[in-house]
Structure formats: structure tokens, C-alpha cells
Design an enzyme around this catalytic site. Structure first.
Site, PDB file in Angstrom:
ATOM      1  N   LYS A  93      66.411 -22.588 -43.791  1.00 17.70           N
ATOM      2  CA  LYS A  93      65.163 -22.539 -44.563  1.00 17.70           C
ATOM      3  C   LYS A  93      65.194 -23.883 -44.818  1.00 17.70           C
ATOM      4  O   LYS A  93      65.395 -24.327 -46.329  1.00 17.70           O
ATOM      5  CB  LYS A  93      65.165 -21.621 -45.617  1.00 17.70           C
ATOM      6  CG  LYS A  93      63.379 -21.158 -46.131  1.00 17.70           C
ATOM      7  CD  LYS A  93      63.342 -19.977 -47.040  1.00 17.70           C
ATOM      8  CE  LYS A  93      62.198 -19.667 -47.759  1.00 17.70           C
ATOM      9  NZ  LYS A  93      61.059 -19.855 -47.164  1.00 17.70           N
TER      10      LYS A  93
HETATM   11  N1  PMP Z   1      59.190 -16.852 -41.737  1.00 13.73           N
HETATM   12  C1  PMP Z   1      59.145 -18.049 -42.468  1.00 13.73           C
HETATM   13  C2  PMP Z   1      58.727 -18.997 -41.753  1.00 13.73           C
HETATM   14  C3  PMP Z   1      58.869 -17.952 -43.916  1.00 13.73           C
HETATM   15  O1  PMP Z   1      58.815 -18.823 -44.545  1.00 13.73           O
HETATM   16  C4  PMP Z   1      59.446 -16.614 -44.726  1.00 13.73           C
HETATM   17  C5  PMP Z   1      59.592 -16.656 -46.270  1.00 13.73           C
HETATM   18  N2  PMP Z   1      60.845 -17.153 -46.463  1.00 13.73           N
HETATM   19  C6  PMP Z   1      60.113 -15.479 -43.662  1.00 13.73           C
HETATM   20  C7  PMP Z   1      59.680 -15.696 -42.442  1.00 13.73           C
HETATM   21  C8  PMP Z   1      60.329 -14.372 -44.356  1.00 13.73           C
HETATM   22  O2  PMP Z   1      61.539 -14.379 -44.931  1.00 13.73           O
HETATM   23  P1  PMP Z   1      62.085 -13.570 -46.165  1.00 13.73           P
HETATM   24  O3  PMP Z   1      61.849 -12.166 -45.754  1.00 13.73           O
HETATM   25  O4  PMP Z   1      63.553 -13.955 -46.151  1.00 13.73           O
HETATM   26  O5  PMP Z   1      61.461 -14.028 -47.362  1.00 13.73           O
END
Ligand code: PMP
Length: 298
Positions: free
Chosen positions: A153
Site C-alpha cells: 500500500k
Molecule cells: N484496493 C485498493 C486500491 C485500496 O486502496 C483498498 C483500501 N485499502 C482496498 C483495495 C481494500 O483494502 P482493505 O480491505 O484492506 O481496506
């Protein structure tokens, strides 16, 4: 607004006022998007304020830093404890928490030498994310996993999200659905995607997506609730006009889709499996176990 004159943030070893925290303008994070972050939520539960999936989020933050060669020494336990302190200092319960790891001054294209940690939090109640999303297939692809460490991320990846989101809003849609380089469905600008067809849920396999913590939670929930779930690569064609669909992520939770490229999902939302997942997830985040929820379903 995210903060006011009373807001406290955790910044590099101490709790300080948000209005007094400063940063250096000569760094790779600001100039090149070379930073990693998390998006986490806490909820008011019967047992007090609880950070949902704190361990998973902070493990991912540490992994993201490692994948980006950013030195980062905090343990998941330390990060979690600091976050609870931060919530308490700000009197927050239902909150969005944003830890950011960025690099010390250095304008070269070499690995980070030292990192700084900021943890910010602000109040969040989910009301305005309800409703159904009208979605378009984006003309922007997700970043190529051969060009980026897409499972991290990392801040810079979100330039792609901003472009896709802006295009969708400009064309009158609520959100974008991005494909991978082979034309398979990947994810939205900030959430993973599932669709339902003939009693089964489908979600894109890992490869060109952020491995979402909510996505993993939904897959686990499906197993507990005996809802068939399949991870595979599929095209938007397979998804258009399916029974139902949703985006899921920490911020969005489980949010219904109305249509993809103006083609509506056909099933009444309330009688879909997706709606069961949506309700189950909202139980889970406030600490209710699925057993209780299963009883309600009968
Ligand atoms: N894809 C992207 C590109 C994101 O930014 C997020 C948010 N973090 C997610 C998927 C979903 O991830 P999570 O469930 O860990 O928040």
C-alpha cells in the site's frame, strides 16, 4: 475537516498537536510518492472502542515498508498500542485511522535511509457511504505488477486511483472499475470487488490488486456462512448484468453496486447473497460474532 486546533497526532515518537507538526520539503515521499500507509477503522462496540483487524493492517504496513525498502522498526504490537492511545487522547470511537510512513530528507533515487511515522485519526460514521454505486469500466488500468510492488500500500500507487476516480466522476459515475493489463477486472480506485451469479460469489484472484483485508474477511465469512466463493480472473463482460455486486474495503465496508457501464445488476439487493455479506460484515466490525448473525438469518 480532518483536524482542528485540539487534534493530537502521533508523530515520530511523540504525541503532538496536528497544527504544530511540520515536515521537510526535500524528501522522496513528497516528490516521488515514496511512502507507505494504511487505512484502518475503529468502532464503538459493547466492549468499548475496538480497532478492526489492527494486526492485519499493521502487519501489512510493515510488509509494505519492507517491499519498498523503507526502514521501519515498529512492531505491530507497538503500533496498535499507540493507536489506542491516540484514539483516547482525541476522544474518538468511530474513527478512521491513517498511519503514514515517509522518508527523511533525501532527493536521490536510492532507498530510504530513515523513516518517520505519523498516525492521524478523525471521526467517521459510515452513513454517507450507503446507497448504490453507479460504476464505469475505467480507461485507466491498474499499475502493472511488473512495474510496481502492487501488493504494497504505497502512496505513489494512488495517483492511478485519483486519475480513475476523476474520470468516472467527470463522466457522471460514482466510481471506477479498473482492469489489469490483460483486460481482467482488478478493483476500484480504493476497494476490492465481488459479484454474485447463480448463488456463487466471484472476486478477482490476487496479482494486480491490493490484497484487501476486507476481501479476506469476506472470503472467510462466505466459508462460515456456506456461501460459495470463487477467486478467478474474469472480464467485465462476465460481470455486467450479473445478479448483484459490491465493492469492499476498510473505508467503504461492503457497498452495493447499482450498475456497471449502465447495465444494472438484476437481483433485488435485499434478497441477494451480497446483502447477507453486507449485514454480516457490519455485525463483525462492532464485535458481534457470526454465530449470532447466523441465527438472525434463519
Ligand atoms: N484496493 C485498493 C486500491 C485500496 O486502496 C483498498 C483500501 N485499502 C482496498 C483495495 C481494500 O483494502 P482493505 O480491505 O484492506 O481496506
Amino acid at each position: 475537516m480532518y483536524y482542528n486546533s485540539d487534534t493530537i497526532i502521533y508523530y515520530n515518537g511523540e504525541f503532538v498537536k496536528a497544527t504544530e507538526a511540520t515536515t521537510n520539503l526535500y524528501g522522496q515521499s513528497l516528490h516521488y510518492g515514496y511512502a507507505v500507509f494504511e487505512g484502518i477503522k475503529s468502532y464503538k462496540t459493547d466492549n468499548g472502542t475496538r480497532i478492526f483487524k489492527a494486526q492485519e493492517h499493521y502487519d501489512r504496513l510493515r510488509r509494505s515498508a519492507e517491499m519498498m525498502y523503507i526502514p521501519f522498526e515498529y512492531t505491530t504490537e507497538e503500533l496498535t498500542a499507540l493507536t489506542y492511545q491516540l484514539l483516547e487522547r482525541n476522544g474518538l470511537s468511530d474513527a478512521y485511522i491513517r498511519p503514514l510512513v515517509f522518508c527523511s530528507p533525501n532527493m536521490s533515487l536510492s532507498r530510504g535511509k530513515e523513516s518517520y511515522l505519523a498516525i492521524e485519526a478523525w471521526g467517521w460514521s459510515n452513513g454517507y457511504l450507503s446507497g448504490k454505486q453507479r460504476v464505469m469500466t475505467s480507461s485507466f488500468e491498474r499499475p502493472n505488477p511488473k512495474a510496481f510492488r502492487i501488493e504494497a500500500k504505497a502512496s505513489g500507487h494512488y495517483v492511478n486511483s485519483i486519475l480513475a476516480c476523476e474520470e468516472a466522476r467527470h463522466k457522471g459515475y460514482d466510481e471506477a472499475l479498473l482492469l489489469d493489463a490483460k483486460g481482467y477486472v482488478a478493483e476500484s480506485s480504493g476497494a476490492n470487488v465481488f459479484f454474485e451469479k447463480d448463488g456463487t460469489l466471484y472476486t478477482p484472484s490476487l496479482g494486480s490488486i491490493l490484497p484487501g483485508i476486507t476481501r479476506a474477511t469476506v472470503i472467510e465469512m462466505c466459508k462460515e456462512l456456506d456461501i460459495p466463493v470463487v477467486e478467478k480472473f474474469f472480464t467485465p463482460d462476465e460481470m455486467r448484468g450479473a445478479d448483484a455486486a459490491f465493492f469492499c474495503g476498510t473505508a467503504a465496508e461492503v457497498i452495493a453496486l447499482e450498475s456497471l457501464d449502465d447495465i444494472p445488476f438484476t437481483k433485488d439487493w435485499d434478497s441477494s447473497l451480497c446483502a447477507i455479506i453486507q449485514k454480516g460484515y457490519s455485525n463483525l466490525v462492532v464485535g458481534k460474532n457470526l454465530e449470532e448473525f447466523k441465527l438472525q438469518l434463519r
